[in-house]
Design a protein around this motif. Structure first.
Motif, PDB file in Angstrom:
ATOM      1  N   TYR A  20       0.828  -1.195   0.000  1.00 20.55           N
ATOM      2  CA  TYR A  20       0.000   0.000   0.000  1.00 20.55           C
ATOM      3  C   TYR A  20       0.867   1.251   0.000  1.00 20.55           C
ATOM      4  N   ALA A  21       1.907   1.223   0.837  1.00 23.57           N
ATOM      5  CA  ALA A  21       2.775   2.395   0.935  1.00 23.57           C
ATOM      6  C   ALA A  21       3.453   2.675  -0.396  1.00 23.57           C
ATOM      7  N   ASN A  24       1.010   4.242  -2.597  1.00 25.71           N
ATOM      8  CA  ASN A  24       0.719   5.583  -2.106  1.00 25.71           C
ATOM      9  C   ASN A  24       1.850   6.544  -2.456  1.00 25.71           C
ATOM     10  N   ASP A  25       3.118   6.053  -2.390  1.00 29.47           N
ATOM     11  CA  ASP A  25       4.231   6.890  -2.782  1.00 29.47           C
ATOM     12  C   ASP A  25       4.126   7.279  -4.251  1.00 29.47           C
ATOM     13  N   PHE A  30       0.533  10.985   1.372  1.00 30.08           N
ATOM     14  CA  PHE A  30       0.763  10.230   2.599  1.00 30.08           C
ATOM     15  C   PHE A  30      -0.492  10.276   3.459  1.00 30.08           C
ATOM     16  N   ASP A  98      -0.358   5.366   6.249  1.00 30.28           N
ATOM     17  CA  ASP A  98       1.066   5.142   6.063  1.00 30.28           C
ATOM     18  C   ASP A  98       1.805   5.313   7.389  1.00 30.28           C
ATOM     19  N   TYR A  99       1.311   6.206   8.237  1.00 32.53           N
ATOM     20  CA  TYR A  99       1.930   6.470   9.540  1.00 32.53           C
ATOM     21  C   TYR A  99       0.849   6.537  10.619  1.00 32.53           C
ATOM     22  N   PRO A 120       5.811   4.075  10.923  1.00 29.71           N
ATOM     23  CA  PRO A 120       5.475   3.767   9.524  1.00 29.71           C
ATOM     24  C   PRO A 120       4.981   2.339   9.355  1.00 29.71           C
ATOM     25  N   ASP A 122       5.435   0.938   6.430  1.00 33.28           N
ATOM     26  CA  ASP A 122       6.448   0.427   5.516  1.00 33.28           C
ATOM     27  C   ASP A 122       7.663   0.027   6.352  1.00 33.28           C
TER      28      ASP A 122
END
Length: 576
Positions: A20-21, A24-25, A30, A98-99, A120, A122
């Motif tokens: 997912y991260a 998303n990047d 974010f 993400d966080y 995170p 990730d």
């Protein structure tokens, strides 16, 4: 097997966040989710907790590549999440975080300290910690603007102009000295001094190293039999081993097996009864009961038991103006309460049975193994240096006012009070936790050691502690997956503890360490020192494979004992 499956579940869940991260990047956005900020230590500022959180939410959500999920995790939800439950709280609709953003407020003597952490999803990214100090209410709003910019810069790649802060001041970010050794990737046997406070540090080098079988959980060093030579005691499971350093060799000279029913969480040495021989204090539990014991050892007679089944956690501690004393703490009356607030000062009756002389005058939130006394400013009044359950290093004034809280984490440890997690038994056995009680109980950790020592003879104590780094699975507090550790020397600059030296990195889990100082060695180069050099001896126990998948394999829990010497010298002032 239950613990292994649980670990694999955590890993699968955490790794699923990578995909997912990554997506998303690609979108360049974010997603973050806030938890309710912790305000138990915020004192007169407690009413500001929601406002400060709202300020950070609004300022971060205003960034074009940051989206704050429209939900705030409660402290109850956060605890459940840390136990590996209710992951739905990280997603609302199609949005996944993400966080995870957590925060704490601390009322310190000089103002309000706000600490924020970003965890995170990730696993290739590190946990990010932030801290800012507002010295007055008028400074809180601009400080939150600065804090949000710092978060956006470090976590999300924004570029922001911020006013540089003088390291000697208290205003603004309380970032400690740059981690030169850490960033350069220096490893075991290297020591780097920062030069702060005029102390120069050098490594005489790794003198000895030994691989020990099994997983050592504690270390203690001292002259137990009074012959003028230090012994090294290690505890691995129920085995207590004795080693001696002779030249470049470390040799095992004795050992004994303790009762397998005992779960020992602290090993300490001290001559409390003033007979010239240090006693061995083992703080332990037997099931849900506290069952500490006191032993002696000599090379001629081996081990002898002085007392056992003592219903208090035990620890020798240096008390200002009193010397070494024995302190203790009771467990709570309720089954799940393994600690009762209040640390007792103890004395002995004629049968080596400790009895209480009353509570030590320290904050009730501080447990027996959390603190040491240190005269940080040289005024002959000792401050209290504490590592709390969140691995924050704190400094309290002699009147128990909170003066400072670290941004970094110190004293990382996997040792905790009571039965081993995952060993719950049937519902009828009242000597242990049931399965549900074991899952819900709060683990009370025994932090790493805090050494207070006057390295340069100026009448001010420096602090020596361990600093450990976790993988970001460390969000799950029960796992504590440490990946590396180092030993750090800190000095008080009248407002905060700042780094003055550090060892290189010990891979895996830094289990325990011991530091002692011999200040009687003369330096050979009087042009760079005041003519006197202190020599410190550092013992470090670490498990290199800890925190990796290799640690799950049989035989991978072997421990390394490293011993090396440090040289400390006082630099001359330029105006001399």
């Amino acid at each position: 097997m239950r613990i292994f499956l649980g670990l694999m579940t955590f890993v699968v869940i955490w790794v699923s966040g990578i995909a997912y991260a990554a997506n998303n990047d690609t979108k360049g956005t974010f997603e973050i989710v806030f938890s309710t900020f912790e305000s138990r230590s915020s004192g007169e500022y407690s009413y500001l907790a929601d406002s400060i959180q709202a300020m950070l939410v609004s300022r971060l959500s205003a960034k074009d590549r940051v989206r704050v999920i429209d939900r705030v995790l409660t402290q109850v939800e956060l605890k459940q999440l840390k136990k590996g439950k209710d992951f739905s709280s990280l997603q609302v609709g199609d949005e996944a975080a993400d966080y995870i953003v957590t925060g704490s407020l601390f009322a310190v003597v000089s103002g309000l300290n706000v600490q924020v952490s970003l965890y995170p999803l990730d696993i290739s990214k590190e946990i990010l910690n932030f801290s800012i100090l507002s010295e007055s209410n008028e400074e809180i709003i601009p400080d939150m603007e600065d804090l949000s910019n710092e978060i956006a810069e470090r976590a999300f790649g924004y570029s922001a102009e911020r006013v540089a802060t003088d390291a000697s001041g208290t205003k603004g970010f309380t970032t400690e000295h740059p981690e030169a050794a850490y960033k350069k990737g220096l490893y075991t046997g290297t020591v780097v001094g920062t030069g702060i406070s005029g102390i120069e540090t050098r490594a005489i080098g790794v003198k000895r190293k030994l691989s020990l079988d099994g997983e050592v959980i504690s270390l203690a060093v001292g002259d137990v039999d009074g012959d003028g030579f230090d012994e090294v005691f290690t505890l691995a499971g129920s085995h207590l081993g004795v080693y001696r350093v002779n030249g470049r060799q470390i040799s095992k000279i004795d050992g004994t097996d303790l009762s397998r029913k005992l779960r020992i969480h602290a090993l300490n040495l001290a001559d409390i009864n003033k007979d010239g021989m240090q006693e061995i204090y083992l703080s332990a539990t037997d099931g849900l009961s506290v069952a500490s014991l006191i032993m002696e050892w000599s090379k001629a007679k081996g081990f002898s038991l002085l007392n056992q089944n003592i219903p208090m956690y035990l620890r020798p501690i240096y008390i200002p103006k009193q010397g070494m004393r024995l302190a203790g703490q009771y467990r709570g009356q309720e089954k799940l309460k393994l600690v009762q607030p209040g640390v007792q000062l103890l004395s002995f009756d004629g049968s080596n049975r400790p009895k209480s002389e009353g509570n030590l005058p320290i904050p009730r939130s501080v447990n027996l193994f959390d603190f040491t006394y240190a005269d940080l400013d040289g005024d002959s009044f000792a401050e209290l240096v504490v590592i709390d359950q969140n691995d924050h290093l704190k400094v309290y004034s002699p009147s128990n006012e909170l003066m400072w809280v670290s941004e970094k984490n110190f004293g990382g440890s996997k040792r905790y009070l009571g039965p081993s997690q995952g060993e719950a038994v049937n519902e009828q056995d009242r000597r242990n936790f049931t399965t549900s009680e074991d899952a819900e109980r709060e683990l009370i950790f025994v932090p790493g050691r805090i050494f207070a020592t006057d390295i340069n003879g100026d009448g001010k104590n420096e602090i020596v502690v361990n600093e450990s780094k976790m993988s970001n699975l460390g969000f799950f507090k029960r796992l504590r997956p440490y990946t590396s550790g180092t030993v750090v020397g800190l000095v008080w600059n009248e407002q905060q503890l700042i780094e003055t030296w550090r060892t290189g990195i010990y891979r895996g889990y830094l289990v325990d360490f011991s530091f002692s100082l011999d200040s009687g060695i003369q330096a050979g180069d009087s042009t760079t020192t005041t003519g006197k050099e202190s020599k410190g001896v550092l013992f470090v126990i670490n498990i290199p494979s800890s925190g990796s998948f290799a640690s799950l394999l049989p035989g991978s829990s072997d421990t390394e004992l490293s011993v090396y010497e440090l040289g400390f010298s006082q630099t001359k002032q330029n105006d001399e």
